[in-house]
Scaffold this active site. Structure first.
Site, PDB file in Angstrom:
ATOM      1  N   GLY A 135       0.838  -1.216   0.000  1.00 16.85           N
ATOM      2  CA  GLY A 135       0.000   0.000   0.000  1.00 16.85           C
ATOM      3  C   GLY A 135       0.862   1.253   0.000  1.00 16.85           C
ATOM      4  O   GLY A 135       1.805   1.354   0.779  1.00 16.85           O
TER       5      GLY A 135
ATOM      6  N   ARG B 154      19.344  10.957  -2.972  1.00 18.62           N
ATOM      7  CA  ARG B 154      20.327  12.021  -2.716  1.00 18.62           C
ATOM      8  C   ARG B 154      21.455  11.540  -1.798  1.00 18.62           C
ATOM      9  O   ARG B 154      22.606  11.939  -1.967  1.00 18.62           O
ATOM     10  CB  ARG B 154      19.626  13.264  -2.167  1.00 18.62           C
ATOM     11  CG  ARG B 154      18.761  13.878  -3.285  1.00 18.62           C
ATOM     12  CD  ARG B 154      18.319  15.277  -3.043  1.00 18.62           C
ATOM     13  NE  ARG B 154      17.685  15.804  -4.246  1.00 18.62           N
ATOM     14  CZ  ARG B 154      17.005  16.924  -4.319  1.00 18.62           C
ATOM     15  NH1 ARG B 154      16.873  17.675  -3.240  1.00 18.62           N
ATOM     16  NH2 ARG B 154      16.471  17.329  -5.445  1.00 18.62           N
TER      17      ARG B 154
ATOM     18  N   ASP C  87      -0.750   1.790   8.413  1.00 14.20           N
ATOM     19  CA  ASP C  87      -1.220   0.936   9.518  1.00 14.20           C
ATOM     20  C   ASP C  87      -0.338   1.051  10.771  1.00 14.20           C
ATOM     21  O   ASP C  87      -0.780   0.727  11.876  1.00 14.20           O
ATOM     22  CB  ASP C  87      -1.268  -0.528   9.091  1.00 14.20           C
ATOM     23  CG  ASP C  87      -2.397  -0.816   8.119  1.00 14.20           C
ATOM     24  OD1 ASP C  87      -3.105   0.141   7.753  1.00 14.20           O
ATOM     25  OD2 ASP C  87      -2.556  -1.980   7.724  1.00 14.20           O
TER      26      ASP C  87
ATOM     27  N   ARG D 180     -18.777  14.857  12.483  1.00 15.29           N
ATOM     28  CA  ARG D 180     -19.288  15.315  13.795  1.00 15.29           C
ATOM     29  C   ARG D 180     -20.345  16.407  13.603  1.00 15.29           C
ATOM     30  O   ARG D 180     -21.349  16.447  14.318  1.00 15.29           O
ATOM     31  CB  ARG D 180     -18.109  15.817  14.632  1.00 15.29           C
ATOM     32  CG  ARG D 180     -18.445  16.501  15.914  1.00 15.29           C
ATOM     33  CD  ARG D 180     -18.887  15.583  17.013  1.00 15.29           C
ATOM     34  NE  ARG D 180     -17.823  14.766  17.554  1.00 15.29           N
ATOM     35  CZ  ARG D 180     -18.040  13.775  18.432  1.00 15.29           C
ATOM     36  NH1 ARG D 180     -19.259  13.502  18.847  1.00 15.29           N
ATOM     37  NH2 ARG D 180     -17.040  13.064  18.896  1.00 15.29           N
TER      38      ARG D 180
ATOM     39  N   MET E  34      -8.999   2.619   8.324  1.00 16.40           N
ATOM     40  CA  MET E  34      -8.134   1.521   7.868  1.00 16.40           C
ATOM     41  C   MET E  34      -7.302   0.938   9.000  1.00 16.40           C
ATOM     42  O   MET E  34      -7.172   1.526  10.073  1.00 16.40           O
ATOM     43  CB  MET E  34      -7.230   1.991   6.732  1.00 16.40           C
ATOM     44  CG  MET E  34      -7.898   1.908   5.376  1.00 16.40           C
ATOM     45  SD  MET E  34      -6.753   2.303   4.063  1.00 16.40           S
ATOM     46  CE  MET E  34      -7.667   1.686   2.657  1.00 16.40           C
ATOM     47  N   GLY E  35      -6.723  -0.190   8.732  1.00 14.34           N
ATOM     48  CA  GLY E  35      -5.911  -0.922   9.712  1.00 14.34           C
ATOM     49  C   GLY E  35      -6.310  -2.383   9.599  1.00 14.34           C
ATOM     50  O   GLY E  35      -7.210  -2.837  10.284  1.00 14.34           O
TER      51      GLY E  35
ATOM     52  N   HIS F 172      -9.951   4.443   1.063  1.00 11.29           N
ATOM     53  CA  HIS F 172      -8.634   4.803   0.550  1.00 11.29           C
ATOM     54  C   HIS F 172      -8.309   6.287   0.597  1.00 11.29           C
ATOM     55  O   HIS F 172      -7.157   6.659   0.358  1.00 11.29           O
ATOM     56  CB  HIS F 172      -8.483   4.283  -0.876  1.00 11.29           C
ATOM     57  CG  HIS F 172      -8.268   2.802  -0.909  1.00 11.29           C
ATOM     58  ND1 HIS F 172      -9.302   1.908  -0.820  1.00 11.29           N
ATOM     59  CD2 HIS F 172      -7.145   2.059  -0.976  1.00 11.29           C
ATOM     60  CE1 HIS F 172      -8.833   0.678  -0.854  1.00 11.29           C
ATOM     61  NE2 HIS F 172      -7.529   0.734  -0.946  1.00 11.29           N
TER      62      HIS F 172
ATOM     63  N   ARG G 233      -5.219   7.105   2.500  1.00  4.87           N
ATOM     64  CA  ARG G 233      -3.853   6.787   2.075  1.00  4.87           C
ATOM     65  C   ARG G 233      -3.226   7.882   1.222  1.00  4.87           C
ATOM     66  O   ARG G 233      -2.007   7.892   1.036  1.00  4.87           O
ATOM     67  CB  ARG G 233      -3.854   5.474   1.270  1.00  4.87           C
ATOM     68  CG  ARG G 233      -3.929   4.241   2.098  1.00  4.87           C
ATOM     69  CD  ARG G 233      -2.902   3.193   1.727  1.00  4.87           C
ATOM     70  NE  ARG G 233      -2.921   2.772   0.362  1.00  4.87           N
ATOM     71  CZ  ARG G 233      -3.368   1.585  -0.072  1.00  4.87           C
ATOM     72  NH1 ARG G 233      -3.844   0.715   0.803  1.00  4.87           N
ATOM     73  NH2 ARG G 233      -3.308   1.272  -1.327  1.00  4.87           N
TER      74      ARG G 233
HETATM   75  O1  F6P Z   1      -1.695  -1.731   4.585  1.00  2.00           O
HETATM   76  C1  F6P Z   1      -2.299  -0.515   4.342  1.00  2.00           C
HETATM   77  C2  F6P Z   1      -3.725  -0.693   3.956  1.00  2.00           C
HETATM   78  O2  F6P Z   1      -4.211   0.585   3.625  1.00  2.00           O
HETATM   79  C3  F6P Z   1      -4.611  -1.376   4.987  1.00  2.00           C
HETATM   80  O3  F6P Z   1      -5.001  -0.511   6.019  1.00  2.00           O
HETATM   81  C4  F6P Z   1      -5.753  -1.861   4.131  1.00  2.00           C
HETATM   82  O4  F6P Z   1      -6.381  -2.971   4.699  1.00  2.00           O
HETATM   83  C5  F6P Z   1      -5.059  -2.256   2.871  1.00  2.00           C
HETATM   84  O5  F6P Z   1      -3.880  -1.500   2.802  1.00  2.00           O
HETATM   85  C6  F6P Z   1      -5.877  -2.053   1.620  1.00  2.00           C
HETATM   86  O6  F6P Z   1      -5.150  -2.487   0.533  1.00  2.00           O
HETATM   87  P1  F6P Z   1      -5.546  -2.302  -0.989  1.00  2.00           P
HETATM   88  O7  F6P Z   1      -5.272  -0.883  -1.366  1.00  2.00           O
HETATM   89  O8  F6P Z   1      -4.679  -3.258  -1.727  1.00  2.00           O
HETATM   90  O9  F6P Z   1      -7.006  -2.616  -1.078  1.00  2.00           O
END
Ligand code: F6P
Length: 324
Positions: free
Chosen positions: A12, A26, A129, A156, A171-172, A254, A257
């Site tokens: 990820g 660098r 994570d 909220r 996520m996690g 996502h 991320r």
């Molecule tokens: O490992 C990071 C993560 O964002 C997790 O929290 C999540 O379960 C997983 O990747 C999702 O992965 P993908 O983008 O492959 O669906």
């Protein structure tokens, strides 16, 4: 003697990975070592997607989310044949050592590659994570938690305006770091973590007692990896037994991320990138660079992937005290 280092990002993506790539490149140039960017993680390694990088090719990426090297979760690399092809590519491109930026799966692959081929590998922890042993924080975690806090603050507003109970899933995959930190930071009434599950009955008791003291809306944070099911499942179980609140579920997904890395992630990634190159030049291999108590520390990859990095239990206690 190391003359050429390969660098890849895998698994990820995490905000700050580009800052780490820039620092690796660098630091290599500074130390008169050549550096090859390997695209699309281990899949690109197997398929020979290499490009020579220099101090200018990594200009203006420090503040960009994602990874300029792109990423993948390679199934081929899980096979001995795939790793054999990867080792051939490394040889063909004259690479003496490899830096892999990613999380648990990335380091499992790096560790096996090092054991099978003897090529020195160094891991840099990049995962929102935050579940790797051997570092206080992984690259991307700080940015992701700030993104989540911004989203929950907005949720909220709606929860308060409509007197609603929101279940927000963060996520996690196997870890509750994001849930715990953001739960404290947003004043969640309950935080459901894989490492410390709160039962549905306990959750209902908490909701009832705060309702009696006049609370009219609430937010429950559910870590994706929670064993009692995701936010939808937990919301369903709660509303089956307790229907005082109008309930909504929001899965942040996502969006957690992406985005520009925070100052903390940029600095940490820069430090780790430089220390990764220096560690390889000092002869270290099969290790992960981490930062513990503000000091660069090298941990065997085997420990980084097999030992647990758990959220601070005292923070969970604090969250419970503050959610009355
Ligand atoms: O490992 C990071 C993560 O964002 C997790 O929290 C999540 O379960 C997983 O990747 C999702 O992965 P993908 O983008 O492959 O669906």
């Amino acid at each position: 003697m190391i003359k050429r280092i390969g660098v890849l990002t895998s698994g990820g993506d995490a905000p700050g990975m580009n800052a780490a790539v820039r620092a690796v490149v660098r630091a290599c140039v500074f130390n008169k070592v050549e550096v090859e960017g390997i695209f699309r993680g281990y899949q690109g390694l197997i398929e020979g997607e290499f490009k020579r990088l220099n101090e200018r090719t990594v200009a203006k990426i420090l503040g960009r989310g994602g990874t300029i090297l792109k990423s993948s979760r390679s199934k081929d690399f899980l096979t001995p044949e795939g790793r054999g092809r990867a080792a051939e590519q490394l040889k063909r491109h004259g690479i003496d050592a490899l830096i892999a930026i990613g999380g648990n799966g990335t380091f499992t692959g790096a560790h096996v590659l090092c054991r099978e081929t003897g090529i020195p590998v160094m891991g840099i922890p990049g995962s929102i994570d935050n579940d790797l042993y051997g570092t206080d924080h992984c690259i991307g975690f700080d940015t992701a938690t700030n993104t989540v806090v911004e989203c929950i603050d907005k949720i909220r507003d709606t929860a308060t305006s409509h007197n609603r109970l929101f279940f927000v899933e963060v996520m996690g995959r196997n870890s509750g770091f994001i849930a715990l930190k953001t739960g404290i930071a947003t004043g969640a009434i309950a935080i459901i973590l894989p490492e410390d599950e709160m039962s549905v009955d306990e959750l209902i008791e908490t909701l009832q007692s705060t309702e009696h003291s006049g609370k009219s809306s609430s937010i429950v944070i559910v870590a994706e990896g929670s064993k009692s099911g995701g936010a939808y499942e937990i919301a369903r179980k709660v509303t089956e037994k307790y229907s005082e609140y109008e309930t909504r579920v929001s899965v942040l997904g996502h969006l957690q991320r992406g985005g520009a890395p925070s100052c903390y992630d940029r600095v940490m990634a820069s430090r780790m990138g430089v220390a990764a190159v220096e560690g390889l030049l000092q002869g270290r291999k099969d290790v992960m660079i981490g930062i513990i108590n503000d000091r660069e520390t090298y941990t065997p990859l085997e420990d980084a992937i097999s030992r647990n990095h758990l959220p601070n239990r005292d923070e969970l206690r604090i969250a419970r005290i503050l959610s009355i």
